[in-house]
Scaffold this motif. Structure first.
Motif, PDB file in Angstrom:
ATOM      1  N   SER A 178       0.812  -1.221   0.000  1.00 41.45           N
ATOM      2  CA  SER A 178       0.000   0.000   0.000  1.00 41.45           C
ATOM      3  C   SER A 178       0.841   1.264   0.000  1.00 41.45           C
ATOM      4  O   SER A 178       0.297   2.362  -0.153  1.00 41.45           O
ATOM      5  CB  SER A 178      -0.925   0.009   1.223  1.00 41.45           C
ATOM      6  OG  SER A 178      -0.179   0.169   2.418  1.00 41.45           O
ATOM      7  N   VAL A 179       2.151   1.146   0.199  1.00 42.70           N
ATOM      8  CA  VAL A 179       3.029   2.321   0.225  1.00 42.70           C
ATOM      9  C   VAL A 179       4.048   2.212  -0.895  1.00 42.70           C
ATOM     10  O   VAL A 179       4.371   1.116  -1.364  1.00 42.70           O
ATOM     11  CB  VAL A 179       3.744   2.450   1.589  1.00 42.70           C
ATOM     12  CG1 VAL A 179       2.732   2.683   2.694  1.00 42.70           C
ATOM     13  CG2 VAL A 179       4.570   1.199   1.889  1.00 42.70           C
ATOM     14  N   SER A 180       4.538   3.372  -1.325  1.00 45.28           N
ATOM     15  CA  SER A 180       5.490   3.390  -2.442  1.00 45.28           C
ATOM     16  C   SER A 180       6.906   3.770  -2.025  1.00 45.28           C
ATOM     17  O   SER A 180       7.839   3.621  -2.808  1.00 45.28           O
ATOM     18  CB  SER A 180       4.999   4.366  -3.529  1.00 45.28           C
ATOM     19  OG  SER A 180       4.819   5.671  -2.980  1.00 45.28           O
ATOM     20  N   ASN A 181       7.085   4.291  -0.773  1.00 47.60           N
ATOM     21  CA  ASN A 181       8.428   4.674  -0.342  1.00 47.60           C
ATOM     22  C   ASN A 181       8.518   4.588   1.177  1.00 47.60           C
ATOM     23  O   ASN A 181       7.522   4.332   1.872  1.00 47.60           O
ATOM     24  CB  ASN A 181       8.784   6.088  -0.826  1.00 47.60           C
ATOM     25  CG  ASN A 181       7.717   7.106  -0.449  1.00 47.60           C
ATOM     26  OD1 ASN A 181       7.354   7.219   0.727  1.00 47.60           O
ATOM     27  ND2 ASN A 181       7.210   7.830  -1.451  1.00 47.60           N
ATOM     28  N   VAL A 182       9.721   4.813   1.695  1.00 44.81           N
ATOM     29  CA  VAL A 182       9.962   4.695   3.133  1.00 44.81           C
ATOM     30  C   VAL A 182       9.214   5.772   3.908  1.00 44.81           C
ATOM     31  O   VAL A 182       8.701   5.523   5.008  1.00 44.81           O
ATOM     32  CB  VAL A 182      11.483   4.782   3.416  1.00 44.81           C
ATOM     33  CG1 VAL A 182      11.748   4.749   4.919  1.00 44.81           C
ATOM     34  CG2 VAL A 182      12.221   3.642   2.722  1.00 44.81           C
ATOM     35  N   ARG A 183       9.124   6.975   3.352  1.00 50.85           N
ATOM     36  CA  ARG A 183       8.444   8.068   4.053  1.00 50.85           C
ATOM     37  C   ARG A 183       6.971   7.726   4.300  1.00 50.85           C
ATOM     38  O   ARG A 183       6.449   7.958   5.385  1.00 50.85           O
ATOM     39  CB  ARG A 183       8.557   9.349   3.226  1.00 50.85           C
ATOM     40  CG  ARG A 183       7.896  10.561   3.888  1.00 50.85           C
ATOM     41  CD  ARG A 183       8.049  11.788   3.017  1.00 50.85           C
ATOM     42  NE  ARG A 183       7.488  11.574   1.694  1.00 50.85           N
ATOM     43  CZ  ARG A 183       6.178  11.647   1.426  1.00 50.85           C
ATOM     44  NH1 ARG A 183       5.316  11.928   2.394  1.00 50.85           N
ATOM     45  NH2 ARG A 183       5.737  11.443   0.198  1.00 50.85           N
ATOM     46  N   GLU A 184       6.317   7.150   3.296  1.00 49.08           N
ATOM     47  CA  GLU A 184       4.917   6.756   3.469  1.00 49.08           C
ATOM     48  C   GLU A 184       4.785   5.628   4.489  1.00 49.08           C
ATOM     49  O   GLU A 184       3.833   5.597   5.271  1.00 49.08           O
ATOM     50  CB  GLU A 184       4.321   6.318   2.125  1.00 49.08           C
ATOM     51  CG  GLU A 184       4.132   7.440   1.132  1.00 49.08           C
ATOM     52  CD  GLU A 184       3.453   6.968  -0.135  1.00 49.08           C
ATOM     53  OE1 GLU A 184       3.059   5.783  -0.177  1.00 49.08           O
ATOM     54  OE2 GLU A 184       3.322   7.763  -1.089  1.00 49.08           O
ATOM     55  N   PHE A 185       5.780   4.728   4.489  1.00 49.51           N
ATOM     56  CA  PHE A 185       5.725   3.629   5.452  1.00 49.51           C
ATOM     57  C   PHE A 185       5.849   4.147   6.889  1.00 49.51           C
ATOM     58  O   PHE A 185       5.128   3.693   7.788  1.00 49.51           O
ATOM     59  CB  PHE A 185       6.834   2.620   5.155  1.00 49.51           C
ATOM     60  CG  PHE A 185       6.834   1.435   6.086  1.00 49.51           C
ATOM     61  CD1 PHE A 185       5.940   0.391   5.907  1.00 49.51           C
ATOM     62  CD2 PHE A 185       7.728   1.368   7.147  1.00 49.51           C
ATOM     63  CE1 PHE A 185       5.937  -0.696   6.766  1.00 49.51           C
ATOM     64  CE2 PHE A 185       7.729   0.288   8.016  1.00 49.51           C
ATOM     65  CZ  PHE A 185       6.826  -0.756   7.817  1.00 49.51           C
ATOM     66  N   LYS A 186       6.758   5.125   7.105  1.00 51.11           N
ATOM     67  CA  LYS A 186       6.938   5.669   8.453  1.00 51.11           C
ATOM     68  C   LYS A 186       5.720   6.466   8.921  1.00 51.11           C
ATOM     69  O   LYS A 186       5.491   6.610  10.123  1.00 51.11           O
ATOM     70  CB  LYS A 186       8.183   6.551   8.496  1.00 51.11           C
ATOM     71  CG  LYS A 186       9.491   5.771   8.387  1.00 51.11           C
ATOM     72  CD  LYS A 186      10.689   6.705   8.493  1.00 51.11           C
ATOM     73  CE  LYS A 186      11.994   5.933   8.454  1.00 51.11           C
ATOM     74  NZ  LYS A 186      13.173   6.834   8.564  1.00 51.11           N
ATOM     75  N   SER A 187       4.950   6.979   7.991  1.00 53.45           N
ATOM     76  CA  SER A 187       3.790   7.793   8.358  1.00 53.45           C
ATOM     77  C   SER A 187       2.514   6.968   8.533  1.00 53.45           C
ATOM     78  O   SER A 187       1.447   7.542   8.769  1.00 53.45           O
ATOM     79  CB  SER A 187       3.552   8.876   7.294  1.00 53.45           C
ATOM     80  OG  SER A 187       3.197   8.280   6.055  1.00 53.45           O
ATOM     81  N   LEU A 188       2.630   5.639   8.441  1.00 54.88           N
ATOM     82  CA  LEU A 188       1.430   4.803   8.554  1.00 54.88           C
ATOM     83  C   LEU A 188       0.755   4.959   9.912  1.00 54.88           C
ATOM     84  O   LEU A 188      -0.459   4.928  10.020  1.00 54.88           O
ATOM     85  CB  LEU A 188       1.790   3.326   8.326  1.00 54.88           C
ATOM     86  CG  LEU A 188       2.138   2.935   6.892  1.00 54.88           C
ATOM     87  CD1 LEU A 188       2.524   1.462   6.826  1.00 54.88           C
ATOM     88  CD2 LEU A 188       0.965   3.195   5.955  1.00 54.88           C
ATOM     89  N   GLY A 189       1.516   5.145  10.966  1.00 53.31           N
ATOM     90  CA  GLY A 189       0.936   5.243  12.299  1.00 53.31           C
ATOM     91  C   GLY A 189       0.357   6.601  12.632  1.00 53.31           C
ATOM     92  O   GLY A 189      -0.176   6.791  13.727  1.00 53.31           O
ATOM     93  N   ASN A 190       0.438   7.547  11.699  1.00 50.05           N
ATOM     94  CA  ASN A 190      -0.067   8.888  11.968  1.00 50.05           C
ATOM     95  C   ASN A 190      -1.558   9.051  11.703  1.00 50.05           C
ATOM     96  O   ASN A 190      -2.120  10.096  11.966  1.00 50.05           O
ATOM     97  CB  ASN A 190       0.693   9.913  11.107  1.00 50.05           C
ATOM     98  CG  ASN A 190       2.175   9.966  11.457  1.00 50.05           C
ATOM     99  OD1 ASN A 190       2.563   9.657  12.584  1.00 50.05           O
ATOM    100  ND2 ASN A 190       3.001  10.317  10.489  1.00 50.05           N
TER     101      ASN A 190
END
Length: 353
Positions: free
Chosen positions: A126-138
């Motif tokens: 569901s994510v395309s990069n590391v930044r989106e992955f780190k923001s999943l919990g927001n």
């Protein structure tokens, strides 16, 4: 007679089951047709039906859900004491679950991580990069309802109808298997008689009609009771044989098990024939009373009909498995779409139907 008002995508009247109204077109929808459970209704802020969603008139918005698994209550997001849980007790319970999950030392890290392999795969895709992955919990967690397109819902409704038809056919197949067992028992008791029953070559529609008739229901009920009585007699005989064999040593226990496998119950011919009864003349007339060795037309009918029923059941079971796999695939794709859309909105969880 006044015409009944039709609702929902199925265009059927109000049948008494739970329904939800669209906030954009004011039409009503059955929860089962739009994949919304009644237990989720208090989580919905605004509901948009599939038609309004496809026309971009609006989307369904959800309240933030309690993080405790299995709880469908909304989280406490209003007031002074905001929380990710619906109550302080659920917050404590959530932490206890996580502590317990990570307290074991195992080689499989995912087994105690509180997430399955398929769920992790859906998150990563569901994510395309590391930044989106780190923001999943927001963003708040999404409710369990996936994004089901109108095409998905139409297909799921069709699959549910197919499943219902197959399960109904399995019920009639079970009746026929029971009837064949009784016919084999009756033919064995009569010894020299063929015993073939013409009902066994009826097509599915004729057999279903007979099963649903008063005569068929009466005879099948008698056969079920007869089978139950026979099983009870066998169990009693096995228990008596086991007591006689004794369990003083391993050899005696072994002989006891062997005797248990060979236990049979002697049945009187009148008991078997009375299952149908004298009042059911049509049922008796369908039975071939020719001498078995001279009836070449029905040779080995017991094995042939039993194998046909087993094949029909296997085909139906395989069809059910295929339907369930297709349903699972549709819902998995919908879950991924739901997760992607929920991570795009910074404020509320938004799920389209």
């Amino acid at each position: 007679m006044p015409q009944q008002q039709l609702y929902c995508i199925c265009r059927k009247p109000d049948t008494g089951q739970w329904m939800i109204a669209c906030d954009f077109c004011d039409d009503w929808y059955h929860g089962s047709c739009v994949s919304i459970r009644e237990s989720q209704s208090h989580l919905i802020e605004t509901y948009a039906c599939p038609s309004c969603t496809s026309k971009r008139l609006g989307t369904t918005t959800w309240k933030r859900k309690c993080r405790l698994p299995g709880c469908d209550n909304p989280a406490l997001v209003d007031g002074d004491k905001k929380s990710k849980f619906c109550a302080p007790e659920h917050g404590v319970a959530w932490f206890k679950l996580n502590i317990q999950a990570h307290s074991k030392d195992t080689d499989d890290g995912l087994r105690n991580a509180g997430i399955s392999v398929s769920e992790l795969s859906a998150i990563l895709y569901s994510v395309s990069n590391v930044r989106e992955f780190k923001s999943l919990g927001n963003v708040p967690p999404t409710p369990s309802s996936p994004i089901l397109t109108l095409e998905d819902q139409t297909r799921l409704s069709a699959l549910n109808r197919q499943k219902a038809e197959i399960e109904k056919r399995l019920k009639y197949i079970e009746h026929k298997a029971r009837y064949i067992e009784y016919g084999k028992l009756r033919a064995t008791a009569q010894k020299t008689v063929c015993g073939f029953d013409r009902k066994l070559v009826w097509d599915d529609a004729e057999w279903a009609e007979w099963c649903d008739s008063d005569e068929g229901a009466r005879i099948l009920d008698r056969i079920s009771k007869f089978k139950k009585t026979q099983d009870e007699q066998k169990n009693d005989a096995i228990a008596d044989d086991g007591a006689d064999a004794g369990t003083a040593n391993g050899e005696k226990r072994k002989r006891g098990r062997k005797a248990k496998q060979q236990v049979t119950v002697q049945l009187d011919l009148r008991d078997i024939l009375n299952v149908v009864g004298n009042s059911d003349d049509d049922a008796v007339e369908d039975v071939c009373m020719l001498e078995r060795r001279r009836c070449s037309r029905h040779a080995s009918w017991q094995h042939i009909r039993a194998e046909e029923v087993e094949l029909d059941e296997r085909v139906c079971r395989d069809a059910l498995v295929k339907i369930e796999r297709e349903e699972q695939a549709i819902r998995q794709r919908a879950a991924i779409r739901s997760f992607r859309d929920s991570t795009k909105d910074g404020g509320r969880c938004i799920v389209a139907n």
